[in-house]
Design a protein around this motif. Structure first.
Motif, PDB file in Angstrom:
ATOM      1  N   THR A 127      52.016  26.225  46.064  1.00 37.19           N
ATOM      2  CA  THR A 127      52.022  25.124  45.090  1.00 37.19           C
ATOM      3  C   THR A 127      52.251  25.651  43.674  1.00 37.19           C
ATOM      4  N   ILE A 128      52.554  24.732  42.788  1.00 38.16           N
ATOM      5  CA  ILE A 128      52.664  25.048  41.368  1.00 38.16           C
ATOM      6  C   ILE A 128      51.325  25.588  40.868  1.00 38.16           C
ATOM      7  N   ALA A 129      50.226  25.005  41.338  1.00 38.68           N
ATOM      8  CA  ALA A 129      48.892  25.467  40.937  1.00 38.68           C
ATOM      9  C   ALA A 129      48.671  26.919  41.339  1.00 38.68           C
ATOM     10  N   ASP A 130      49.176  27.322  42.506  1.00 39.81           N
ATOM     11  CA  ASP A 130      49.051  28.715  42.936  1.00 39.81           C
ATOM     12  C   ASP A 130      49.766  29.650  41.968  1.00 39.81           C
ATOM     13  N   MET A 131      50.948  29.231  41.511  1.00 38.59           N
ATOM     14  CA  MET A 131      51.703  30.051  40.561  1.00 38.59           C
ATOM     15  C   MET A 131      50.944  30.186  39.244  1.00 38.59           C
ATOM     16  N   VAL A 132      50.412  29.063  38.762  1.00 41.09           N
ATOM     17  CA  VAL A 132      49.704  29.079  37.481  1.00 41.09           C
ATOM     18  C   VAL A 132      48.425  29.903  37.584  1.00 41.09           C
ATOM     19  N   GLU A 133      47.729  29.814  38.696  1.00 40.87           N
ATOM     20  CA  GLU A 133      46.516  30.615  38.865  1.00 40.87           C
ATOM     21  C   GLU A 133      46.837  32.113  38.784  1.00 40.87           C
ATOM     22  N   ALA A 134      47.919  32.526  39.410  1.00 42.58           N
ATOM     23  CA  ALA A 134      48.320  33.938  39.351  1.00 42.58           C
ATOM     24  C   ALA A 134      48.746  34.319  37.926  1.00 42.58           C
ATOM     25  N   GLN A 135      49.431  33.427  37.233  1.00 43.38           N
ATOM     26  CA  GLN A 135      49.827  33.700  35.846  1.00 43.38           C
ATOM     27  C   GLN A 135      48.593  33.858  34.964  1.00 43.38           C
ATOM     28  N   HIS A 136      47.600  33.000  35.164  1.00 42.29           N
ATOM     29  CA  HIS A 136      46.370  33.104  34.384  1.00 42.29           C
ATOM     30  C   HIS A 136      45.698  34.450  34.642  1.00 42.29           C
ATOM     31  N   ARG A 137      45.657  34.860  35.897  1.00 39.07           N
ATOM     32  CA  ARG A 137      45.076  36.162  36.217  1.00 39.07           C
ATOM     33  C   ARG A 137      45.864  37.292  35.552  1.00 39.07           C
ATOM     34  N   LEU A 138      47.179  37.198  35.559  1.00 38.04           N
ATOM     35  CA  LEU A 138      48.010  38.199  34.883  1.00 38.04           C
ATOM     36  C   LEU A 138      47.644  38.286  33.404  1.00 38.04           C
TER      37      LEU A 138
END
Length: 195
Positions: A127-138
């Motif tokens: 999902t888009i949320a999965d991408m954003v969660e990984a970006q936040h972690r980055l």
């Protein structure tokens, strides 16, 4: 957090006519790949050795508060932004530290194509949320940033910008979705065959 309309965002982020191929060449930084360990998706699936590829342009200010994150559009890659950022580009990299992130499943970040066979099914319900969660972690774990000045995205990148606004409203000062939608419509959906 402010929601920024396209015209305000263009002025605030120094978007000019030169962004359409007339800007002087920007030295092309190499893509960096950050390891996030295990990523858990909204579906409950996990991927081990989760990786997010990105490129940075410009420099952080002393307070580390001038970062602009750019998620890529569908099938886009961070190198597509090389000629679009710079002093006269979409984001003025003399003022803003710019991070362009490759999406999951694009071939450089974690993807079915670079994952072991047993891990490929995890991407089925990405999902888009999965991408954003990984970006936040980055941004938080790897780059150690306290906040973002803005998230700017085009198309699927714009959808990710909307998700940033919902998921992390106090972490981002401005969100700039360009031709992105806050809700997936029929045009955006793809169907996969049932097995």
């Amino acid at each position: 957090m402010r929601y920024v309309c396209l015209f305000t965002a263009l002025a605030a982020l120094q978007i000019g006519e030169s962004a359409y191929g007339q800007a002087p060449p920007v030295p092309a930084p190499r893509a960096t790949v950050a390891s996030l360990g295990t990523c858990r998706f909204a579906s409950g699936a996990t991927i081990e050795n989760c990786r997010v590829a990105y490129r940075t342009f410009g420099r952080l200010n002393a307070a580390r508060t001038n970062a602009v994150l750019i998620p890529t559009w569908l099938l886009g890659r961070s190198e597509d932004w090389i000629g679009m950022v710079g002093e006269n580009g979409w984001v003025d990299t003399t003022r803003f530290f710019t991070i362009v992130v490759d999406a999951f499943a694009n071939g450089r970040s974690s993807s079915p194509s670079n994952s072991p066979p047993e891990g490929r099914a995890a991407f089925r319900d990405l999902t888009i949320a999965d991408m954003v969660e990984a970006q936040h972690r980055l941004v938080v774990e790897n780059l150690k940033l306290p906040r973002l000045h803005a998230v700017l995205g085009i198309s699927m990148g714009g959808m990710q910008a909307f998700e940033w606004a919902v998921r992390y409203p106090t972490f981002v000062d401005a969100v700039v979705p360009i031709v992105g939608t806050p809700q997936t419509g029929a045009f955006d959906r793809t169907t996969r065959p049932r097995t």
